[in-house]
Scaffold this motif. Structure first.
Motif, PDB file in Angstrom:
ATOM      1  N   ASN A   9       0.668  -1.258   0.122  1.00  0.00           N
ATOM      2  CA  ASN A   9      -0.176   0.165  -0.051  1.00  0.00           C
ATOM      3  C   ASN A   9       0.846   1.292   0.071  1.00  0.00           C
ATOM      4  O   ASN A   9       0.595   2.431  -0.492  1.00  0.00           O
ATOM      5  N   HIS A  10       1.942   1.239   0.606  1.00  0.00           N
ATOM      6  CA  HIS A  10       2.786   2.500   0.911  1.00  0.00           C
ATOM      7  C   HIS A  10       4.169   2.372   0.685  1.00  0.00           C
ATOM      8  O   HIS A  10       4.891   1.314   0.696  1.00  0.00           O
ATOM      9  N   ILE A  11       4.694   3.636   0.404  1.00  0.00           N
ATOM     10  CA  ILE A  11       6.048   3.651  -0.003  1.00  0.00           C
ATOM     11  C   ILE A  11       6.779   4.956   0.832  1.00  0.00           C
ATOM     12  O   ILE A  11       5.953   5.639   1.127  1.00  0.00           O
ATOM     13  N   CYS A  12       7.976   4.493   1.274  1.00  0.00           N
ATOM     14  CA  CYS A  12       8.659   5.708   2.027  1.00  0.00           C
ATOM     15  C   CYS A  12      10.356   5.773   1.464  1.00  0.00           C
ATOM     16  O   CYS A  12      10.909   4.825   1.458  1.00  0.00           O
ATOM     17  N   PHE A  13      10.727   6.827   0.938  1.00  0.00           N
ATOM     18  CA  PHE A  13      12.011   6.732   0.428  1.00  0.00           C
ATOM     19  C   PHE A  13      12.773   7.833   0.972  1.00  0.00           C
ATOM     20  O   PHE A  13      12.075   9.098   0.939  1.00  0.00           O
ATOM     21  N   TYR A  14      13.992   7.739   1.092  1.00  0.00           N
ATOM     22  CA  TYR A  14      14.737   8.693   1.694  1.00  0.00           C
ATOM     23  C   TYR A  14      16.306   8.263   1.521  1.00  0.00           C
ATOM     24  O   TYR A  14      16.556   7.260   1.671  1.00  0.00           O
ATOM     25  N   PRO A  15      17.287   9.370   1.196  1.00  0.00           N
ATOM     26  CA  PRO A  15      18.476   9.319   0.985  1.00  0.00           C
ATOM     27  C   PRO A  15      19.437   9.203   2.256  1.00  0.00           C
ATOM     28  O   PRO A  15      18.700   9.873   3.240  1.00  0.00           O
ATOM     29  N   MET A  16      20.220   8.773   2.584  1.00  0.00           N
ATOM     30  CA  MET A  16      21.216   8.671   3.889  1.00  0.00           C
ATOM     31  C   MET A  16      22.695   8.812   3.627  1.00  0.00           C
ATOM     32  O   MET A  16      23.052   8.120   2.541  1.00  0.00           O
ATOM     33  N   ASP A  17      23.424   9.032   4.503  1.00  0.00           N
ATOM     34  CA  ASP A  17      24.796   8.976   4.487  1.00  0.00           C
ATOM     35  C   ASP A  17      25.266   8.350   5.957  1.00  0.00           C
ATOM     36  O   ASP A  17      24.366   8.309   6.973  1.00  0.00           O
ATOM     37  N   LYS A  18      26.323   7.975   6.081  1.00  0.00           N
ATOM     38  CA  LYS A  18      27.110   7.469   7.247  1.00  0.00           C
ATOM     39  C   LYS A  18      28.105   8.796   7.657  1.00  0.00           C
ATOM     40  O   LYS A  18      28.985   9.052   6.814  1.00  0.00           O
ATOM     41  N   LYS A  19      27.993   9.079   8.751  1.00  0.00           N
ATOM     42  CA  LYS A  19      28.856  10.335   9.113  1.00  0.00           C
ATOM     43  C   LYS A  19      30.407  10.073   9.021  1.00  0.00           C
ATOM     44  O   LYS A  19      30.937   8.848   9.202  1.00  0.00           O
ATOM     45  N   ARG A  20      30.986  11.129   8.619  1.00  0.00           N
ATOM     46  CA  ARG A  20      32.342  11.307   8.901  1.00  0.00           C
ATOM     47  C   ARG A  20      32.692  12.446   9.572  1.00  0.00           C
ATOM     48  O   ARG A  20      33.388  13.556   8.818  1.00  0.00           O
ATOM     49  N   GLU A  21      32.358  12.729  10.691  1.00  0.00           N
ATOM     50  CA  GLU A  21      32.488  13.769  11.615  1.00  0.00           C
ATOM     51  C   GLU A  21      33.242  13.617  12.741  1.00  0.00           C
ATOM     52  O   GLU A  21      32.776  12.957  13.779  1.00  0.00           O
ATOM     53  N   GLY A  22      34.387  14.186  13.123  1.00  0.00           N
ATOM     54  CA  GLY A  22      35.087  14.023  14.291  1.00  0.00           C
ATOM     55  C   GLY A  22      35.400  12.384  14.726  1.00  0.00           C
ATOM     56  O   GLY A  22      35.971  11.698  13.754  1.00  0.00           O
ATOM     57  N   GLU A  23      34.799  12.387  16.132  1.00  0.00           N
ATOM     58  CA  GLU A  23      34.903  10.803  16.393  1.00  0.00           C
ATOM     59  C   GLU A  23      33.840  10.155  15.883  1.00  0.00           C
ATOM     60  O   GLU A  23      33.887   9.042  15.958  1.00  0.00           O
ATOM     61  N   ASP A  24      32.887  10.777  15.416  1.00  0.00           N
ATOM     62  CA  ASP A  24      31.840   9.790  14.664  1.00  0.00           C
ATOM     63  C   ASP A  24      31.970   9.677  12.839  1.00  0.00           C
ATOM     64  O   ASP A  24      31.416  10.317  12.044  1.00  0.00           O
ATOM     65  N   ASN A  25      33.039   8.774  12.801  1.00  0.00           N
ATOM     66  CA  ASN A  25      33.468   8.320  11.507  1.00  0.00           C
ATOM     67  C   ASN A  25      33.143   7.059  11.293  1.00  0.00           C
ATOM     68  O   ASN A  25      33.976   6.190  11.572  1.00  0.00           O
ATOM     69  N   TRP A  26      32.071   6.658  10.406  1.00  0.00           N
ATOM     70  CA  TRP A  26      31.819   5.287  10.166  1.00  0.00           C
ATOM     71  C   TRP A  26      33.288   4.815   9.372  1.00  0.00           C
ATOM     72  O   TRP A  26      33.483   3.532   9.639  1.00  0.00           O
ATOM     73  N   TYR A  27      33.608   5.538   8.389  1.00  0.00           N
ATOM     74  CA  TYR A  27      34.695   5.036   7.372  1.00  0.00           C
ATOM     75  C   TYR A  27      36.207   4.809   8.402  1.00  0.00           C
ATOM     76  O   TYR A  27      36.803   4.133   7.417  1.00  0.00           O
ATOM     77  N   SER A  28      36.261   4.983   9.619  1.00  0.00           N
ATOM     78  CA  SER A  28      37.386   4.946  10.029  1.00  0.00           C
ATOM     79  C   SER A  28      37.198   3.944  11.310  1.00  0.00           C
ATOM     80  O   SER A  28      38.133   3.359  11.806  1.00  0.00           O
ATOM     81  N   LEU A  29      36.128   3.279  11.431  1.00  0.00           N
ATOM     82  CA  LEU A  29      35.784   2.307  12.294  1.00  0.00           C
ATOM     83  C   LEU A  29      36.300   0.749  11.652  1.00  0.00           C
ATOM     84  O   LEU A  29      36.188   0.517  10.445  1.00  0.00           O
ATOM     85  N   PRO A  30      36.721   0.044  12.600  1.00  0.00           N
ATOM     86  CA  PRO A  30      37.373  -1.304  12.069  1.00  0.00           C
ATOM     87  C   PRO A  30      36.242  -2.086  11.504  1.00  0.00           C
ATOM     88  O   PRO A  30      35.047  -2.078  11.960  1.00  0.00           O
ATOM     89  N   LEU A  31      36.523  -2.825  10.772  1.00  0.00           N
ATOM     90  CA  LEU A  31      35.434  -3.782   9.973  1.00  0.00           C
ATOM     91  C   LEU A  31      34.472  -4.475  10.952  1.00  0.00           C
ATOM     92  O   LEU A  31      33.423  -4.616  11.084  1.00  0.00           O
ATOM     93  N   GLU A  32      35.281  -5.138  12.035  1.00  0.00           N
ATOM     94  CA  GLU A  32      34.555  -5.935  12.933  1.00  0.00           C
ATOM     95  C   GLU A  32      33.588  -5.160  13.648  1.00  0.00           C
ATOM     96  O   GLU A  32      32.716  -5.829  14.238  1.00  0.00           O
ATOM     97  N   GLU A  33      33.788  -3.890  14.102  1.00  0.00           N
ATOM     98  CA  GLU A  33      32.980  -3.063  14.888  1.00  0.00           C
ATOM     99  C   GLU A  33      31.914  -2.707  13.948  1.00  0.00           C
ATOM    100  O   GLU A  33      30.752  -2.904  14.213  1.00  0.00           O
TER     101      GLU A  33
END
Ligand code: VOV
Length: 249
Positions: free
Chosen positions: A140-164
């Protein structure tokens, strides 16, 4: 240096959002309006045929609110196919009465955080194939939105180890699985293809489930700490045989 996780990539995906110029549309004589809508429905029926041949998939929904009036989502083998679909629409007479208020280009993606240990091709697994070459549900319904993973200071997804990242995604998956049968998610990757890193396309029988799931996910660390979200678009299924009614004045 942290290591990228692997992704399995399937169909290319175009979200195309259109707003009607209702004032101009109202001035079109009834019969001509009906013929213009039929031309559009004929095109949607070709998308249906492609879906039946399993060489692509489509979704057609209205959009509630000021951001658009309807959304067309198409999945195909290549970017060239997406381009052709967009231009085919633009050449229809109905396009003269629409403005493209948003669009999004991505590729249906399945994280392959834990690839098979025996080195086999994950796409040999029919379940995996169905995830990256999905049939978009006509719920019946759709919901669409775009998103990022942060790369800000301590909150950097891309510098987290793979296991984490694997652990965080496991917790995310656990929350999502509570909504099995209520919500179907299509995650499409768009790094290098569009302005955000992922498109999130959700389908539900009951629109309230979008709010419940997305709210619950806000408390998962991966969303609470690393998620960044664009505009949300929500709407209702538009069956091709209901199109005349939707566009009627
Ligand atoms: C219906 C619910 C649902 C379920 C079951 C689910 C499960 C899973 C699993 C198991 C995995 C990991 C493997 C893969 O499949 O990629 C993912 C992956 C992903 N998800 Fe998800 N997700 C859901 C739903 C769901 C939502 C509602 C969102 C938006 C987040 C929010 O806060 O608004 C989302 C986002 C994502 C993203 C951006 C990725 C890719 C991240 C990356 O770094 O690779 N997702 N997701």
């Amino acid at each position: 240096m942290s290591e990228p996780s692997q992704t399995l990539d399937g169909w290319f995906c175009l979200h195309d959002l259109r707003k009607m110029d209702w004032a101009a549309w109202r001035r079109v004589p009834d019969e001509e309006r009906r013929s213009i809508v039929q031309e559009f429905v004929d095109m949607v029926n070709t998308w249906k045929a492609v879906e039946e041949e399993e060489t692509g998939s489509y979704a057609l929904y209205t959009v509630v609110g000021h951001k658009a009036d309807f959304i067309m989502v198409n999945l195909r083998d290549s970017m060239n196919d997406l381009d052709r679909i967009e231009q085919e629409f633009n050449k229809l007479r109905i396009a003269d009465y629409t403005t493209q208020t948003y669009s999004y280009v991505s590729v249906v993606e399945q994280g392959n955080y834990t690839p098979p240990k025996d080195g086999s091709d994950p796409l040999d697994n029919p379940n995996m194939r169905a995830r990256v070459y999905p049939v978009l549900p006509k719920w019946n319904h759709i919901c669409f939105y775009p998103m990022d993973k942060k790369r800000e200071g301590e909150d950097n997804w891309y510098s987290l180890p793979l296991e984490e990242r694997v652990e965080l995604m496991k917790a995310h998956g656990k929350t999502g699985r509570k909504y099995a049968g209520e919500i179907k998610q299509i995650i499409s990757g768009s790094t290098g293809l569009d302005d955000w890193e992922w498109g999130v396309t959700l389908f539900a029988h009951d629109a309230l489930q979008f709010k419940k799931l997305i709210y619950e996910m806000r408390f998962d660390e991966v969303s609470a700490r690393y998620g960044k979200f664009g505009a949300f678009y929500v709407g209702n299924l538009l069956e091709p045989d209901q199109a005349q009614l939707f566009f009627d004045m």
